[in-house]
Design a protein around this motif. Sequence first.
Motif, PDB file in Angstrom:
ATOM      1  N   ALA A 186       0.838  -1.208   0.000  1.00  0.00           N
ATOM      2  CA  ALA A 186       0.000   0.000   0.000  1.00  0.00           C
ATOM      3  C   ALA A 186       0.869   1.251   0.000  1.00  0.00           C
ATOM      4  O   ALA A 186       0.544   2.253  -0.663  1.00  0.00           O
ATOM      5  N   SER A 187       1.984   1.201   0.712  1.00  0.00           N
ATOM      6  CA  SER A 187       2.857   2.379   0.798  1.00  0.00           C
ATOM      7  C   SER A 187       3.537   2.677  -0.522  1.00  0.00           C
ATOM      8  O   SER A 187       3.947   3.818  -0.770  1.00  0.00           O
ATOM      9  N   TYR A 188       3.670   1.674  -1.377  1.00  0.00           N
ATOM     10  CA  TYR A 188       4.302   1.910  -2.675  1.00  0.00           C
ATOM     11  C   TYR A 188       3.453   2.876  -3.503  1.00  0.00           C
ATOM     12  O   TYR A 188       3.974   3.635  -4.319  1.00  0.00           O
ATOM     13  N   ASN A 189       2.165   2.862  -3.251  1.00  0.00           N
ATOM     14  CA  ASN A 189       1.263   3.768  -3.950  1.00  0.00           C
ATOM     15  C   ASN A 189       1.080   5.090  -3.210  1.00  0.00           C
ATOM     16  O   ASN A 189       1.132   6.164  -3.812  1.00  0.00           O
ATOM     17  N   ALA A 190       0.857   5.006  -1.903  1.00  0.00           N
ATOM     18  CA  ALA A 190       0.490   6.202  -1.145  1.00  0.00           C
ATOM     19  C   ALA A 190       1.665   6.874  -0.455  1.00  0.00           C
ATOM     20  O   ALA A 190       1.562   8.042  -0.059  1.00  0.00           O
ATOM     21  N   GLY A 191       2.777   6.148  -0.300  1.00  0.00           N
ATOM     22  CA  GLY A 191       3.898   6.674   0.457  1.00  0.00           C
ATOM     23  C   GLY A 191       3.900   6.119   1.875  1.00  0.00           C
ATOM     24  O   GLY A 191       2.838   5.911   2.471  1.00  0.00           O
ATOM     25  N   GLN A 192       5.087   5.893   2.403  1.00  0.00           N
ATOM     26  CA  GLN A 192       5.191   5.309   3.732  1.00  0.00           C
ATOM     27  C   GLN A 192       4.600   6.224   4.810  1.00  0.00           C
ATOM     28  O   GLN A 192       3.933   5.755   5.737  1.00  0.00           O
ATOM     29  N   GLY A 193       4.849   7.524   4.678  1.00  0.00           N
ATOM     30  CA  GLY A 193       4.350   8.467   5.678  1.00  0.00           C
ATOM     31  C   GLY A 193       2.839   8.463   5.778  1.00  0.00           C
ATOM     32  O   GLY A 193       2.276   8.451   6.887  1.00  0.00           O
ATOM     33  N   ARG A 194       2.166   8.455   4.642  1.00  0.00           N
ATOM     34  CA  ARG A 194       0.701   8.498   4.657  1.00  0.00           C
ATOM     35  C   ARG A 194       0.119   7.238   5.267  1.00  0.00           C
ATOM     36  O   ARG A 194      -0.824   7.306   6.072  1.00  0.00           O
ATOM     37  N   ILE A 195       0.653   6.070   4.893  1.00  0.00           N
ATOM     38  CA  ILE A 195       0.135   4.823   5.460  1.00  0.00           C
ATOM     39  C   ILE A 195       0.363   4.786   6.964  1.00  0.00           C
ATOM     40  O   ILE A 195      -0.525   4.396   7.739  1.00  0.00           O
ATOM     41  N   SER A 196       1.525   5.209   7.428  1.00  0.00           N
ATOM     42  CA  SER A 196       1.808   5.251   8.866  1.00  0.00           C
ATOM     43  C   SER A 196       0.826   6.167   9.590  1.00  0.00           C
ATOM     44  O   SER A 196       0.271   5.805  10.642  1.00  0.00           O
ATOM     45  N   ARG A 197       0.597   7.350   9.038  1.00  0.00           N
ATOM     46  CA  ARG A 197      -0.316   8.306   9.684  1.00  0.00           C
ATOM     47  C   ARG A 197      -1.735   7.753   9.754  1.00  0.00           C
ATOM     48  O   ARG A 197      -2.412   7.873  10.778  1.00  0.00           O
ATOM     49  N   LEU A 199      -2.760   4.606   9.648  1.00  0.00           N
ATOM     50  CA  LEU A 199      -2.857   3.484  10.592  1.00  0.00           C
ATOM     51  C   LEU A 199      -3.021   4.012  12.015  1.00  0.00           C
ATOM     52  O   LEU A 199      -3.814   3.474  12.803  1.00  0.00           O
ATOM     53  N   ASP A 200      -2.291   5.085  12.329  1.00  0.00           N
ATOM     54  CA  ASP A 200      -2.407   5.678  13.665  1.00  0.00           C
ATOM     55  C   ASP A 200      -3.744   6.395  13.851  1.00  0.00           C
ATOM     56  O   ASP A 200      -4.418   6.209  14.879  1.00  0.00           O
ATOM     57  N   ARG A 201      -4.136   7.204  12.890  1.00  0.00           N
ATOM     58  CA  ARG A 201      -5.354   8.007  13.012  1.00  0.00           C
ATOM     59  C   ARG A 201      -6.616   7.162  13.053  1.00  0.00           C
ATOM     60  O   ARG A 201      -7.603   7.521  13.701  1.00  0.00           O
ATOM     61  N   GLN A 202      -6.585   6.032  12.323  1.00  0.00           N
ATOM     62  CA  GLN A 202      -7.779   5.184  12.264  1.00  0.00           C
ATOM     63  C   GLN A 202      -7.701   3.994  13.228  1.00  0.00           C
ATOM     64  O   GLN A 202      -8.576   3.140  13.222  1.00  0.00           O
ATOM     65  N   TYR A 203      -6.647   3.953  14.041  1.00  0.00           N
ATOM     66  CA  TYR A 203      -6.479   2.907  15.062  1.00  0.00           C
ATOM     67  C   TYR A 203      -6.555   1.505  14.447  1.00  0.00           C
ATOM     68  O   TYR A 203      -7.201   0.605  14.979  1.00  0.00           O
ATOM     69  N   GLU A 204      -5.889   1.344  13.326  1.00  0.00           N
ATOM     70  CA  GLU A 204      -5.895   0.058  12.625  1.00  0.00           C
ATOM     71  C   GLU A 204      -4.490  -0.511  12.551  1.00  0.00           C
ATOM     72  O   GLU A 204      -3.497   0.221  12.623  1.00  0.00           O
ATOM     73  N   GLU A 205      -4.424  -1.821  12.360  1.00  0.00           N
ATOM     74  CA  GLU A 205      -3.151  -2.503  12.158  1.00  0.00           C
ATOM     75  C   GLU A 205      -3.013  -3.059  10.746  1.00  0.00           C
ATOM     76  O   GLU A 205      -1.912  -3.343  10.300  1.00  0.00           O
ATOM     77  N   ASP A 206      -4.145  -3.205  10.049  1.00  0.00           N
ATOM     78  CA  ASP A 206      -4.169  -3.776   8.708  1.00  0.00           C
ATOM     79  C   ASP A 206      -4.478  -2.686   7.692  1.00  0.00           C
ATOM     80  O   ASP A 206      -5.531  -2.036   7.773  1.00  0.00           O
ATOM     81  N   ALA A 207      -3.568  -2.475   6.746  1.00  0.00           N
ATOM     82  CA  ALA A 207      -3.760  -1.425   5.745  1.00  0.00           C
ATOM     83  C   ALA A 207      -5.012  -1.654   4.899  1.00  0.00           C
ATOM     84  O   ALA A 207      -5.577  -0.700   4.353  1.00  0.00           O
TER      85      ALA A 207
END
Length: 324
Positions: A186-197, A199-207
């Motif tokens: 998923a990060s290859y498309n959206a960027g590592q920073g966005r996926i990390s943010r 995951l934190d904001r939505q309280y999820e562990e699975d992209a």
Amino acid sequence: MKASFTSFIRTGLPVAAFLLSLAAFTFSLSAQTTEEVSAPAPSYSCVEVPKSITFCGDTIDLTRFDRRERMDRELLAFTYMHSTTIQMIKRANRYFPIVEPILSENGVPDDFKYLMSIESNNNPLARSVAGAAGLWQFMPVTGREFGLEVGNSVDERYHVEKATRAACKYLKQAYARFGNWVSVAASYNAGQGRISRELDRQYEEDALDLQLVEETSRYVYRILAVKMLFADPTKFGFRLRASDLYPPIPYREIKVEKTIEDLPRFAKSQGTTYALLRNMNPWLRSRSLHVHGSKVYYLRIPDKEGMRYNPRVLFSHDPKWVVP
């Protein structure tokens, strides 16, 4: 049946004729029954969505309605984008044999070749409107960050081997950050920073459970759909022969340590054309090749005989891609 027999006798026709007629009727009925039994299975318009699918060794559950419908959308897309999908398979025969060993050498799961497929349709000359280029669709800044030369005369984003090694560096870096390959994809498309943010904001562990923009939400499912496509193209309605696929082109390499001012003239001196030189070396982006400092390049010159189409020597990299 007795009534029919009696009425048949009253007509004055011989019993033998009746028996012949009865035998013909019985044979016809038997043939019809056999035809019904041996009728081919119906051909459905949709590839069936599996209950689960593996990606990089992990099992992804597809039974929840949203996941199932997202997967279904991508399966439909690859089923009915006929020319694009078929070309993707044809080109894979040329580039998967190059990419697979590099992924393996770098400890990156083989499934990421399907990420490459959705990025570029396995076309090393692919370029997006945003400026991403090559099989792995690197943007200029990201390409340079991961060791690729990106300039006016040389752009190694179009270099199959070098771009694949750069992609491996990115993927391994992302894995060190996320610890799972789905988030890496998923990060290859959206960027590592966005996926990390997110995951934190939505309280999820699975992209796969994130609410993201449509392109990124579809991204991993597209990879999974392509994996299913390459596992059995006939399920998608594609029946290819080995002779339909694009073969690797034999070549010899020339080491270049000095600037070549006129690549068309150089190509002629090597018994080929400038167009074929560019085709074999898509990272060349101008009519000259400037060598700076101790930099070394290797130019591939196509073998004259190997360029000729010969269906008798064509073979499929993966037997599942073709029908007998």
